[in-house]
Design an enzyme around this catalytic site. Structure first.
Site, PDB file in Angstrom:
ATOM      1  N   ALA A 166       0.804  -1.227   0.000  1.00 24.90           N
ATOM      2  CA  ALA A 166       0.000   0.000   0.000  1.00 24.90           C
ATOM      3  C   ALA A 166       0.836   1.275   0.000  1.00 24.90           C
ATOM      4  O   ALA A 166       0.272   2.366  -0.014  1.00 24.90           O
ATOM      5  CB  ALA A 166      -0.946  -0.021   1.198  1.00 24.90           C
ATOM      6  N   GLY A 167       2.159   1.129   0.048  1.00 23.68           N
ATOM      7  CA  GLY A 167       3.009   2.334   0.003  1.00 23.68           C
ATOM      8  C   GLY A 167       2.784   3.256   1.192  1.00 23.68           C
ATOM      9  O   GLY A 167       2.758   4.474   1.047  1.00 23.68           O
ATOM     10  N   ASN A 180      10.638   4.759   3.565  1.00 27.33           N
ATOM     11  CA  ASN A 180      10.988   3.353   3.323  1.00 27.33           C
ATOM     12  C   ASN A 180      10.887   3.169   1.802  1.00 27.33           C
ATOM     13  O   ASN A 180       9.794   3.130   1.240  1.00 27.33           O
ATOM     14  CB  ASN A 180       9.995   2.480   4.108  1.00 27.33           C
ATOM     15  CG  ASN A 180      10.061   0.999   3.756  1.00 27.33           C
ATOM     16  OD1 ASN A 180      10.598   0.621   2.725  1.00 27.33           O
ATOM     17  ND2 ASN A 180       9.482   0.186   4.623  1.00 27.33           N
ATOM     18  N   HIS A 210      -0.621   3.251  10.330  1.00 23.71           N
ATOM     19  CA  HIS A 210      -0.882   1.805  10.197  1.00 23.71           C
ATOM     20  C   HIS A 210      -0.074   0.992  11.198  1.00 23.71           C
ATOM     21  O   HIS A 210      -0.496  -0.070  11.632  1.00 23.71           O
ATOM     22  CB  HIS A 210      -0.630   1.326   8.760  1.00 23.71           C
ATOM     23  CG  HIS A 210       0.808   1.281   8.324  1.00 23.71           C
ATOM     24  ND1 HIS A 210       1.561   2.402   8.081  1.00 23.71           N
ATOM     25  CD2 HIS A 210       1.646   0.245   8.088  1.00 23.71           C
ATOM     26  CE1 HIS A 210       2.770   2.061   7.694  1.00 23.71           C
ATOM     27  NE2 HIS A 210       2.856   0.742   7.705  1.00 23.71           N
ATOM     28  N   ARG A 211       1.101   1.484  11.585  1.00 23.53           N
ATOM     29  CA  ARG A 211       1.923   0.748  12.528  1.00 23.53           C
ATOM     30  C   ARG A 211       1.494   1.013  13.975  1.00 23.53           C
ATOM     31  O   ARG A 211       1.596   0.133  14.832  1.00 23.53           O
ATOM     32  CB  ARG A 211       3.406   1.080  12.310  1.00 23.53           C
ATOM     33  CG  ARG A 211       3.849   0.736  10.881  1.00 23.53           C
ATOM     34  CD  ARG A 211       5.055  -0.122  10.792  1.00 23.53           C
ATOM     35  NE  ARG A 211       5.012  -1.316  11.575  1.00 23.53           N
ATOM     36  CZ  ARG A 211       6.035  -2.157  11.737  1.00 23.53           C
ATOM     37  NH1 ARG A 211       7.168  -1.890  11.134  1.00 23.53           N
ATOM     38  NH2 ARG A 211       5.933  -3.233  12.471  1.00 23.53           N
ATOM     39  N   GLU A 254      10.300   2.635  18.108  1.00 20.09           N
ATOM     40  CA  GLU A 254      10.153   1.637  17.040  1.00 20.09           C
ATOM     41  C   GLU A 254      10.666   0.259  17.454  1.00 20.09           C
ATOM     42  O   GLU A 254      10.882  -0.618  16.624  1.00 20.09           O
ATOM     43  CB  GLU A 254      10.888   2.124  15.779  1.00 20.09           C
ATOM     44  CG  GLU A 254      10.355   3.424  15.211  1.00 20.09           C
ATOM     45  CD  GLU A 254       9.110   3.256  14.319  1.00 20.09           C
ATOM     46  OE1 GLU A 254       9.069   2.332  13.507  1.00 20.09           O
ATOM     47  OE2 GLU A 254       8.170   4.075  14.463  1.00 20.09           O
ATOM     48  N   HIS A 313      15.122   2.563   9.870  1.00 20.86           N
ATOM     49  CA  HIS A 313      15.436   1.932  11.165  1.00 20.86           C
ATOM     50  C   HIS A 313      16.927   1.631  11.194  1.00 20.86           C
ATOM     51  O   HIS A 313      17.523   1.326  10.155  1.00 20.86           O
ATOM     52  CB  HIS A 313      14.691   0.596  11.343  1.00 20.86           C
ATOM     53  CG  HIS A 313      13.216   0.732  11.571  1.00 20.86           C
ATOM     54  ND1 HIS A 313      12.293  -0.082  10.953  1.00 20.86           N
ATOM     55  CD2 HIS A 313      12.506   1.567  12.365  1.00 20.86           C
ATOM     56  CE1 HIS A 313      11.074   0.253  11.352  1.00 20.86           C
ATOM     57  NE2 HIS A 313      11.173   1.254  12.198  1.00 20.86           N
ATOM     58  N   ASP A 329      18.363  -1.006  12.058  1.00 18.01           N
ATOM     59  CA  ASP A 329      18.695  -2.376  11.626  1.00 18.01           C
ATOM     60  C   ASP A 329      18.786  -2.502  10.104  1.00 18.01           C
ATOM     61  O   ASP A 329      18.969  -3.600   9.581  1.00 18.01           O
ATOM     62  CB  ASP A 329      17.743  -3.422  12.231  1.00 18.01           C
ATOM     63  CG  ASP A 329      16.308  -3.330  11.728  1.00 18.01           C
ATOM     64  OD1 ASP A 329      16.018  -2.492  10.848  1.00 18.01           O
ATOM     65  OD2 ASP A 329      15.464  -4.108  12.219  1.00 18.01           O
ATOM     66  N   CYS A 369      14.145  -7.875  10.145  1.00 12.06           N
ATOM     67  CA  CYS A 369      12.876  -7.206  10.485  1.00 12.06           C
ATOM     68  C   CYS A 369      11.836  -8.210  10.939  1.00 12.06           C
ATOM     69  O   CYS A 369      10.937  -7.883  11.713  1.00 12.06           O
ATOM     70  CB  CYS A 369      12.291  -6.495   9.273  1.00 12.06           C
ATOM     71  SG  CYS A 369      13.320  -5.220   8.580  1.00 12.06           S
TER      72      CYS A 369
HETATM   73  O1  SUG Z   1       7.682   0.198   9.180  1.00  8.97           O
HETATM   74  N1  SUG Z   1       6.939  -1.391   6.125  1.00  8.97           N
HETATM   75  C1  SUG Z   1       7.559  -1.435   7.435  1.00  8.97           C
HETATM   76  C2  SUG Z   1       8.842  -2.211   7.361  1.00  8.97           C
HETATM   77  C3  SUG Z   1       9.414  -2.464   8.736  1.00  8.97           C
HETATM   78  C4  SUG Z   1      10.784  -3.032   8.674  1.00  8.97           C
HETATM   79  N2  SUG Z   1      11.259  -3.317   9.966  1.00  8.97           N
HETATM   80  C5  SUG Z   1      12.522  -3.160  10.394  1.00  8.97           C
HETATM   81  N3  SUG Z   1      13.406  -2.477   9.711  1.00  8.97           N
HETATM   82  N4  SUG Z   1      12.837  -3.657  11.533  1.00  8.97           N
HETATM   83  C6  SUG Z   1       7.818  -0.019   7.970  1.00  8.97           C
HETATM   84  O2  SUG Z   1       8.188   0.851   7.167  1.00  8.97           O
HETATM   85  C7  SUG Z   1       5.140  -0.971   4.551  1.00  8.97           C
HETATM   86  C8  SUG Z   1       3.652  -1.174   4.458  1.00  8.97           C
HETATM   87  C9  SUG Z   1       3.086  -0.785   3.131  1.00  8.97           C
HETATM   88  O3  SUG Z   1       3.631   0.076   2.475  1.00  8.97           O
HETATM   89  O4  SUG Z   1       2.060  -1.388   2.760  1.00  8.97           O
HETATM   90  C10 SUG Z   1       5.659  -1.039   5.974  1.00  8.97           C
HETATM   91  O5  SUG Z   1       4.939  -0.766   6.902  1.00  8.97           O
END
Ligand code: SUG
Length: 448
Positions: A18-19, A24, A136-137, A173, A249, A251, A372
């Site tokens: 869903a971006g 990221n 969303h998170r 996070e 992040h 990591d 992750c």
């Molecule tokens: O929070 N991606 C997550 C990826 C998390 C990666 N985790 C670590 N690095 N530990 C984020 O950016 C993308 C969802 C979307 O675009 O549909 C997303 O939430």
């Protein structure tokens, strides 16, 4: 005896692209692609199977119930679940995607974990991340807390704190910005927190393009809650240049385990001082060597570090004392990352004996590599006995989860499919059955 358990997030049945994550790069690049929830979940299981085959502790965390109807109601939509989805879609399809996000699969963001050798009261402390930076998170925080409290329920051994208060000043996070280094899993370790910005000190360097997610104040609060010794706690800042290159992040740019640390030279602000402080702390509190490998920009550009996800590999110490590094396949396909891995393998001073490439493409397309997908929890034998038994890996659990995925997951999920009213019950039914397999009451957390 203490062992490390990797609690991997099972990919949920609504995994989609869903971006949603600004900063990221993979999430932005792959927005709108057709996802395969089934393939994603099976790729995740294959990783768990491999890690377990090394004799390393493996366990699972369930996906959280989606769609999150409570969110949609709180945004002013009403009616039956199907009506909620239809009304939200009409108002803004992104809200539907947010309510359906399977982002709990990235359990490195589920919590920060301090094992009992590190804490003053000798209990395992977990602080579920509030994941404040993205809507969303942020939906994960309370539900993850409820799940962790079912798994780590015994107050004699465990304390599952509440997430830090919501609000951008305490944005947290989880373990993605936290590294524990120790002479061995059972020794009192050095806990190293990394933040991207400070809520209270506006003079720190900050990224120009992408948001810095975690605050210094959140790191400090967790260190206090977990009763960590000052002499073994380090709090440092992520390099803003790295954040602007897509390192949302820490990591994504550094990985450490036991007495081995790999980091890109642009991981931290004032990196030579950070590493000197770490070495000093190590020499004061640990026995034996700390192996530090710094990768220069000449060897691996920040862009290649982000696209290959080399630093999001899992470093796993096996029983013979050597490490296996579990990398995403993208590292094999990125020449500079592949060269770095070859160097690590042949250098006798670096205790890495095996490189394993795994295909995690479905998760990688959303910016989620091997590291992750797992939350590391160091447990003593007694603590493992006291935790919920159903989440620990076994051949039987592997078989049951594989069959469960085959039964419930779609082969394909396109953005428009999120409006299919059948997906609501499909998803809840799958979780209801999973709860029975793992011994977790997942229905109870639907409205949390
Ligand atoms: O929070 N991606 C997550 C990826 C998390 C990666 N985790 C670590 N690095 N530990 C984020 O950016 C993308 C969802 C979307 O675009 O549909 C997303 O939430």
């Amino acid at each position: 005896m203490f062992r490390e358990f990797n609690f991997d997030g099972l990919v949920g049945p609504t995994h989609n692209y869903a971006g949603l994550s600004h900063g990221n790069l993979a999430s932005a690049r792959n927005q709108g692609l057709v996802a395969s929830p089934k393939t994603a979940a099976l790729e995740g299981l294959a990783k768990m199977r491999f890690v377990a085959s090394l004799g390393i502790g493996q366990a699972v965390l369930p996906p959280l119930p989606r769609p999150n109807l409570k969110l949609l109601r709180s945004l002013g939509f009403f009616g039956s679940p199907a009506q909620l989805i239809a009304a939200a879609d009409k108002a803004d399809p992104t809200l539907v995607a947010i309510s359906y996000s399977a982002s709990s699969m990235w359990t490195a963001n589920a919590a920060t974990v301090s094992p009992s050798p590190d804490t003053a009261d000798r209990r395992l402390h977990l602080t579920p991340a509030n994941l404040n930076s993205l809507l969303h998170r942020s939906l994960e925080a309370q539900q993850t807390t409820a799940v962790l409290r079912q798994i780590f329920a015994d107050p004699n051994y465990f304390q599952v704190h509440s997430p830090l208060p919501f609000g951008s000043a305490l944005a947290d996070e989880g373990a993605a910005n936290h590294t524990r280094l120790a002479a061995d899993h059972g020794a009192p370790g050095v806990e190293w927190f990394t933040f991207g910005r400070s809520a209270l000190d506006p003079n720190l360097p900050s990224p120009a393009k992408f948001p810095a997610r975690q605050t210094r104040e959140a790191c400090q609060a967790i260190a206090r809650r977990h009763q960590l010794a000052k002499s073994r706690t380090l709090v440092t800042q992520q390099h803003p240049e790295a954040i602007d290159a897509g390192v949302f992040h820490n990591d994504v740019i550094a990985v450490g385990s036991v007495n081995l640390l790999l980091a890109h030279e642009r991981a931290f602000v004032d990196q030579p001082r950070v590493i000197a402080d770490l070495r000093e702390m190590w020499s004061q509190t640990q026995i034996g060597p700390l192996h530090y490998v710094e990768i220069s920009s000449a060897e691996l550009s920040l862009a290649d570090a982000v696209s290959s996800y080399l630093f999001n590999s899992q470093l796993l110490k096996t029983n013979d004392g050597t490490f296996v590094i579990v990398c995403p396949r993208e590292c094999e396909a990125t020449p500079a990352a592949h060269c770095v891995l070859q160097r690590l393998l042949v250098d006798p001073a670096i205790p890495i004996a095996q490189v394993k490439f795994l295909n995690l493409r479905q998760s990688m397309r959303n910016g989620g590599g091997p590291a992750c997908l797992r939350l590391r929890v160091v447990l003593s034998d007694e603590q493992q006995q006291a935790a919920l038994p159903g989440v620990f890996w076994s051949d039987d659990l592997d078989r049951r989860l594989t069959a469960w995925i085959q039964r419930h997951y779609r082969d394909e999920l396109a953005p428009d499919d999120l409006c299919d009213p059948h997906l609501i019950n499909e998803s809840f039914q799958a979780l209801d059955e999973l709860g029975k397999i793992l011994g977790i009451d997942l229905c109870r957390i639907i409205e949390v």
